[in-house]
Design an enzyme around this catalytic site. Structure first.
Site, PDB file in Angstrom:
ATOM      1  N   ASP A 268       1.013  -0.980  -0.302  1.00 22.40           N
ATOM      2  CA  ASP A 268      -0.393   0.307  -0.012  1.00 22.40           C
ATOM      3  C   ASP A 268       0.767   1.093  -0.352  1.00 22.40           C
ATOM      4  OD1 ASP A 268      -1.374   2.025   1.054  1.00 22.40           O
ATOM      5  OD2 ASP A 268      -3.017   0.584   1.508  1.00 22.40           O
TER       6      ASP A 268
ATOM      7  N   CYS B 242     -12.823  -9.052  -2.732  1.00 24.31           N
ATOM      8  CA  CYS B 242     -14.223  -8.280  -2.044  1.00 24.31           C
ATOM      9  C   CYS B 242     -13.776  -7.086  -1.982  1.00 24.31           C
ATOM     10  CB  CYS B 242     -14.008  -8.967  -0.701  1.00 24.31           C
ATOM     11  SG  CYS B 242     -14.900 -10.598  -0.500  1.00 24.31           S
TER      12      CYS B 242
ATOM     13  N   ARG C 206     -13.864  -4.045  -5.239  1.00 24.34           N
ATOM     14  CA  ARG C 206     -14.724  -3.880  -6.611  1.00 24.34           C
ATOM     15  C   ARG C 206     -14.297  -4.521  -7.794  1.00 24.34           C
ATOM     16  NH1 ARG C 206     -17.694  -2.025  -3.335  1.00 24.34           N
ATOM     17  NH2 ARG C 206     -18.384  -0.066  -3.349  1.00 24.34           N
TER      18      ARG C 206
ATOM     19  N   ASP D 115     -16.560 -11.717  -4.658  1.00 26.73           N
ATOM     20  CA  ASP D 115     -17.739 -10.910  -4.363  1.00 26.73           C
ATOM     21  C   ASP D 115     -18.438  -9.828  -5.117  1.00 26.73           C
ATOM     22  OD1 ASP D 115     -19.679 -10.865  -2.444  1.00 26.73           O
ATOM     23  OD2 ASP D 115     -18.765  -9.296  -1.441  1.00 26.73           O
TER      24      ASP D 115
ATOM     25  N   GLU E 153     -21.882  -4.702 -12.438  1.00 28.13           N
ATOM     26  CA  GLU E 153     -22.643  -5.541 -11.546  1.00 28.13           C
ATOM     27  C   GLU E 153     -24.825  -5.043 -11.960  1.00 28.13           C
ATOM     28  OE1 GLU E 153     -22.023  -6.018  -6.936  1.00 28.13           O
ATOM     29  OE2 GLU E 153     -19.675  -6.070  -8.038  1.00 28.13           O
TER      30      GLU E 153
ATOM     31  N   HIS F  12     -21.640  -9.792  -3.729  1.00 26.21           N
ATOM     32  CA  HIS F  12     -21.334  -8.908  -3.476  1.00 26.21           C
ATOM     33  C   HIS F  12     -22.388  -8.273  -1.934  1.00 26.21           C
ATOM     34  CE1 HIS F  12     -20.324  -4.416  -4.549  1.00 26.21           C
ATOM     35  NE2 HIS F  12     -20.120  -4.254  -2.657  1.00 26.21           N
TER      36      HIS F  12
ATOM     37  N   GLY G 105     -20.021  -9.006   0.799  1.00 25.96           N
ATOM     38  CA  GLY G 105     -19.235  -7.979   1.750  1.00 25.96           C
ATOM     39  C   GLY G 105     -19.835  -7.622   3.482  1.00 25.96           C
ATOM     40  N   ALA G 106     -21.035  -7.021   2.375  1.00 29.64           N
ATOM     41  CA  ALA G 106     -21.431  -6.135   4.104  1.00 29.64           C
ATOM     42  C   ALA G 106     -22.609  -6.933   4.292  1.00 29.64           C
ATOM     43  CB  ALA G 106     -21.031  -4.462   3.410  1.00 29.64           C
TER      44      ALA G 106
HETATM   45  P1  NAD Z   1      -9.920   2.474   1.850  1.00 32.03           P
HETATM   46  O1  NAD Z   1     -10.013   3.726   1.931  1.00 32.03           O
HETATM   47  O2  NAD Z   1      -9.823   2.593   3.788  1.00 32.03           O
HETATM   48  O3  NAD Z   1      -8.030   1.111   1.617  1.00 32.03           O
HETATM   49  C1  NAD Z   1      -7.767   1.432   0.413  1.00 32.03           C
HETATM   50  C2  NAD Z   1      -6.910   1.802   0.813  1.00 32.03           C
HETATM   51  O4  NAD Z   1      -6.280   1.249  -0.910  1.00 32.03           O
HETATM   52  C3  NAD Z   1      -5.886   3.372   0.779  1.00 32.03           C
HETATM   53  O5  NAD Z   1      -5.277   2.573   2.252  1.00 32.03           O
HETATM   54  C4  NAD Z   1      -4.662   2.903  -0.226  1.00 32.03           C
HETATM   55  O6  NAD Z   1      -3.977   3.729  -0.194  1.00 32.03           O
HETATM   56  C5  NAD Z   1      -4.845   1.536  -1.046  1.00 32.03           C
HETATM   57  N1  NAD Z   1      -4.450   1.895  -1.956  1.00 32.03           N
HETATM   58  C6  NAD Z   1      -4.939   2.718  -3.086  1.00 32.03           C
HETATM   59  N2  NAD Z   1      -4.321   2.614  -4.368  1.00 32.03           N
HETATM   60  C7  NAD Z   1      -3.450   1.625  -4.828  1.00 32.03           C
HETATM   61  C8  NAD Z   1      -3.208   1.044  -5.382  1.00 32.03           C
HETATM   62  N3  NAD Z   1      -2.654   1.275  -6.340  1.00 32.03           N
HETATM   63  N4  NAD Z   1      -1.915  -0.188  -4.247  1.00 32.03           N
HETATM   64  C9  NAD Z   1      -2.076  -0.725  -3.535  1.00 32.03           C
HETATM   65  N5  NAD Z   1      -3.201  -0.169  -2.520  1.00 32.03           N
HETATM   66  C10 NAD Z   1      -3.246   1.456  -2.841  1.00 32.03           C
HETATM   67  O7  NAD Z   1     -10.930   1.243   1.976  1.00 32.03           O
HETATM   68  P2  NAD Z   1     -11.850   0.125   2.260  1.00 32.03           P
HETATM   69  O8  NAD Z   1     -13.148   0.577   3.349  1.00 32.03           O
HETATM   70  O9  NAD Z   1     -10.767  -0.943   3.148  1.00 32.03           O
HETATM   71  O10 NAD Z   1     -12.313  -0.383   1.233  1.00 32.03           O
HETATM   72  C11 NAD Z   1     -11.250  -0.920   0.684  1.00 32.03           C
HETATM   73  C12 NAD Z   1     -12.443  -1.493  -0.716  1.00 32.03           C
HETATM   74  O11 NAD Z   1     -13.001  -2.446  -0.395  1.00 32.03           O
HETATM   75  C13 NAD Z   1     -13.136  -0.743  -1.667  1.00 32.03           C
HETATM   76  O12 NAD Z   1     -13.489  -0.235  -3.322  1.00 32.03           O
HETATM   77  C14 NAD Z   1     -14.596  -0.675  -1.079  1.00 32.03           C
HETATM   78  O13 NAD Z   1     -15.261   0.616  -2.325  1.00 32.03           O
HETATM   79  C15 NAD Z   1     -14.223  -2.186  -0.655  1.00 32.03           C
HETATM   80  N6  NAD Z   1     -16.127  -2.210  -0.228  1.00 32.03           N
HETATM   81  C16 NAD Z   1     -16.442  -3.384  -0.888  1.00 32.03           C
HETATM   82  C17 NAD Z   1     -17.591  -4.006   0.212  1.00 32.03           C
HETATM   83  C18 NAD Z   1     -18.673  -5.090  -0.235  1.00 32.03           C
HETATM   84  O14 NAD Z   1     -19.342  -5.392  -0.025  1.00 32.03           O
HETATM   85  N7  NAD Z   1     -17.658  -6.467  -0.927  1.00 32.03           N
HETATM   86  C19 NAD Z   1     -17.676  -3.687   1.580  1.00 32.03           C
HETATM   87  C20 NAD Z   1     -17.441  -2.652   2.096  1.00 32.03           C
HETATM   88  C21 NAD Z   1     -15.794  -1.969   0.924  1.00 32.03           C
HETATM   89  C1  MLT Z   2     -19.370  -0.415   0.028  1.00 25.11           C
HETATM   90  O1  MLT Z   2     -19.325   0.114  -0.365  1.00 25.11           O
HETATM   91  O2  MLT Z   2     -19.382  -0.092   1.280  1.00 25.11           O
HETATM   92  C2  MLT Z   2     -19.521  -2.280  -0.229  1.00 25.11           C
HETATM   93  O3  MLT Z   2     -19.515  -2.615  -1.846  1.00 25.11           O
HETATM   94  C3  MLT Z   2     -20.907  -2.622   0.291  1.00 25.11           C
HETATM   95  C4  MLT Z   2     -21.960  -1.953   0.115  1.00 25.11           C
HETATM   96  O4  MLT Z   2     -22.321  -2.095  -0.981  1.00 25.11           O
HETATM   97  O5  MLT Z   2     -23.110  -1.002   0.639  1.00 25.11           O
END
Ligand code: NAD
Ligand code: MLT
Length: 541
Positions: free
Chosen positions: A171, A231, A233, A257, A262, A280, A282-283
């Site tokens: 990261d 999990c 995007r 996921d 989608e 999808h 995850g949440a």
């Molecule tokens: P966050 O912003 O806390 O963390 C993202 C991290 O990615 C940051 O620390 C950033 O520095 C790092 N990053 C950005 N570009 C990068 C790169 N090119 N290489 C390496 N690291 C990089 O976000 P989060 O809350 O941890 O969420 C992470 C992902 O999960 C997001 O895409 C969010 O939309 C997704 N998400 C999915 C679900 C689901 O239902 N599947 C639920 C919640 C979040």
């Molecule tokens: C998010 O970005 O919070 C997740 O993808 C979960 C959702 O779709 O709400």
């Protein structure tokens, strides 16, 4: 009475909170799109959604009533925030509420995949008692690679360490100290990590840098039999490359996921052996949904009862007078952050801001926060002047500043340094006139360049012919140079110098490769900054 429309399924706790709020009327209308969505939004003061509905520029067009949208969740990629900002609509999100649930879903997919849970269950249901076919793999002792160590990545890391896995992470915005605390071995690029891991999981936003981060080329440098989990995007893994990798046997398994498109009900991956997919989810836990729904409802209730703007991804809650008085310097600091984020920084430990001259008399804390917002702008969704410093701290990166009202070469100078154990990258900027940000120092070399558009920065030996050759290369590749600045740390020729070119278009990879092939050039990279005059949404842009 404010009318709030609920556009996706929302937990009852959140709905009840909205229903019990004074002066708020709630209407639930899920599954809307096209004209129906546009009309419903035009008849509402606030909206609340998850990721199902797509709030596009068209759906907001001509809307004079809607004031706020709350996203129950993290990702705001289903909302056109630029269009919302243009129309003065505040967009807020609820990061954090679903972190643990998404981390748990990642681990569930990981276990499910390596122990063949889904196909073994199916085989048993179909009447077979097949113990040989479903030989699994133990996770303890295996190496997990994590790309993206933000909220969810860190939660996955600490759990994987507890499961006795070795964890390697990448990261660009996490310090080595924070990684060490988590028990993660930090590397400097995804390429370093790929050949080492048995399982890879990604937890980044989907953006220009992460789209197709893992495609056929990357899969081929990984160990044969590696398993991939997503999990975060859809689109971070190239889905066609996943199919190819599974068919060739190079990939030992894939668990997803999230998908490029989608909802996704028809993918060549579905039904392939060693593939485990969820829609999808995850949440999708009661806890996460309650957290995000209650938080989103509270954001809207606060907004409509007190006018408070919290967790906004597109507007600053700072008072307009403060913003106005600092706008030019906030823009300089923000652009320095954007510039240094695109350079070669490795696991920074701190960011050092120095303010000299007139600017040192202003609220420099806000300027440092604007710098942090620029530094994280492309990496973290929803970062702004209010939350940027906290987000840096969560990644183990300190933000420190010093001030001196002495006037130097410029009446005001902002210098930013991104410091890691190995190196320090620096840049300094100032404001010409009221609103013309300029870069006046890069890596200790004094120069004078635009701080907008496409720049190419190159580090080279200061000797005759270099600039001419660089110009020729861009000429050959049909890239027009709008401005050129060169600087060196002292007045003596012959040492290391920095060149900054303002380009009218993004140079093709071949042009950059030709520049890098010049024996006098040690490094060259492209930086993309907003056009002159364009401000981030939290600064009124
Ligand atoms: P966050 O912003 O806390 O963390 C993202 C991290 O990615 C940051 O620390 C950033 O520095 C790092 N990053 C950005 N570009 C990068 C790169 N090119 N290489 C390496 N690291 C990089 O976000 P989060 O809350 O941890 O969420 C992470 C992902 O999960 C997001 O895409 C969010 O939309 C997704 N998400 C999915 C679900 C689901 O239902 N599947 C639920 C919640 C979040
Ligand atoms: C998010 O970005 O919070 C997740 O993808 C979960 C959702 O779709 O709400």
């Amino acid at each position: 009475m404010a009318k709030i429309i609920v556009l996706d399924d929302l937990s009852e706790d959140g709905l009840n909170l909205l229903r019990s709020a004074a002066n708020i009327e709630v209407e639930i209308r899920t599954g809307l799109k096209g004209d129906a969505l546009k009309l419903a939004l035009a008849e509402s003061d606030g909206a609340i959604c998850r990721s199902g509905v797509k709030i596009t520029a068209e759906s907001l067009q001509g809307n004079h009533r809607l004031k706020a949208i709350a996203r129950a969740g993290v990702g705001v990629d289903n909302i056109d925030t630029k269009a919302a900002t243009r129309q003065g609509i505040v967009v807020m999100n609820t990061p954090g509420g679903n972190t643990i649930s998404t981390a748990e879903q990642t681990l569930a997919l990981m276990y499910g995949l390596v122990r063949n849970i889904a196909p073994a269950h199916q085989s048993l249901v179909e009447g077979r008692w097949d113990r040989k076919k479903f030989m699994g793999t133990q996770l303890a002792g295996k190496t997990l690679g994590i790309v993206g160590l933000g909220r969810i990545g860190q939660a996955v890391a600490s759990r994987a360490v507890a499961m006795e896995m070795r964890v390697i992470g990448y990261d660009p915005f996490v310090s080595a100290a924070r990684a060490k605390e988590l028990g993660v071995q930090l590397v400097g690029s995804p390429q370093e990590l790929l050949p080492l891991v048995d399982i890879l999981t990604v937890h980044t936003p989907l953006n220009e840098q992460t789209k197709n981060l893992i495609s056929t080329k990357e899969i081929l440098v990984m160990k044969k039999g590696v398993r991939l989990i997503n999990c975060a995007r859809g689109g971070i893994y190239d889905e066609a490359a996943l199919v190819e990798g599974l068919k060739s046997g190079h990939l030992g398994g894939v668990a997803l996921d999230v998908y490029g498109e989608e909802p996704c009900t028809n993918s060549p991956l579905f039904g392939m052996p060693n593939v485990l997919c969820t829609p999808h989810l995850g949440a999708s836990t009661e806890e996460a949904q309650t957290n995000v729904a209650v938080e989103a409802a509270e954001l809207l209730i606060d907004f409509f009862t007190t006018g408070a703007i919290k967790q906004s991804v597109n507007m600053s809650p700072l008072d307009p007078k403060t913003l106005e008085s600092l706008r030019g310097y906030l823009n300089v600091a923000y652009r320095l952050g954007l510039l240094l984020a695109q350079g070669d920084h490795r696991s920074p430990t701190s960011c050092r801001m120095s303010y000299k001259g007139e600017v040192a008399k202003k609220d420099t804390r806000l300027l440092s926060q604007a710098f942090a917002a620029g530094l994280l702008a492309h990496a973290v969704q929803g970062v702004n002047i209010v939350n940027a410093e906290v987000l840096l701290r969560e990644r183990g990166i300190e933000l420190v500043e010093q001030r001196s009202t002495d006037i130097g070469d410029f009446s005001s100078l902002i210098t930013a340094e991104v410091v890691s154990d190995e190196k320090t990258s620096s840049a300094a900027g100032t404001l010409f006139g009221n609103n013309m940000p300029r870069l006046v120092q890069k890596n200790g070399c004094r120069l004078e360049s635009f701080l907008d558009g496409t720049l190419m920065i190159f580090i080279h030996r200061d000797m005759p012919g270099v600039i001419g050759s660089v110009g020729n290369i861009f000429g050959r590749h049909q890239v027009n140079i709008a401005q050129m600045a060169v600087g060196r740390p002292s007045n003596k020729p012959g040492g290391e110098a920095v060149g900054v070119l303002s380009l009218d278009s993004v140079p093709p990879a071949a042009a950059l490769a030709d520049i890098l092939a010049m024996p006098q050039v040690t490094r060259a990279w492209t930086v993309k900054l907003p056009p002159a005059g364009e401000l981030p949404s939290w600064l009124g842009g």
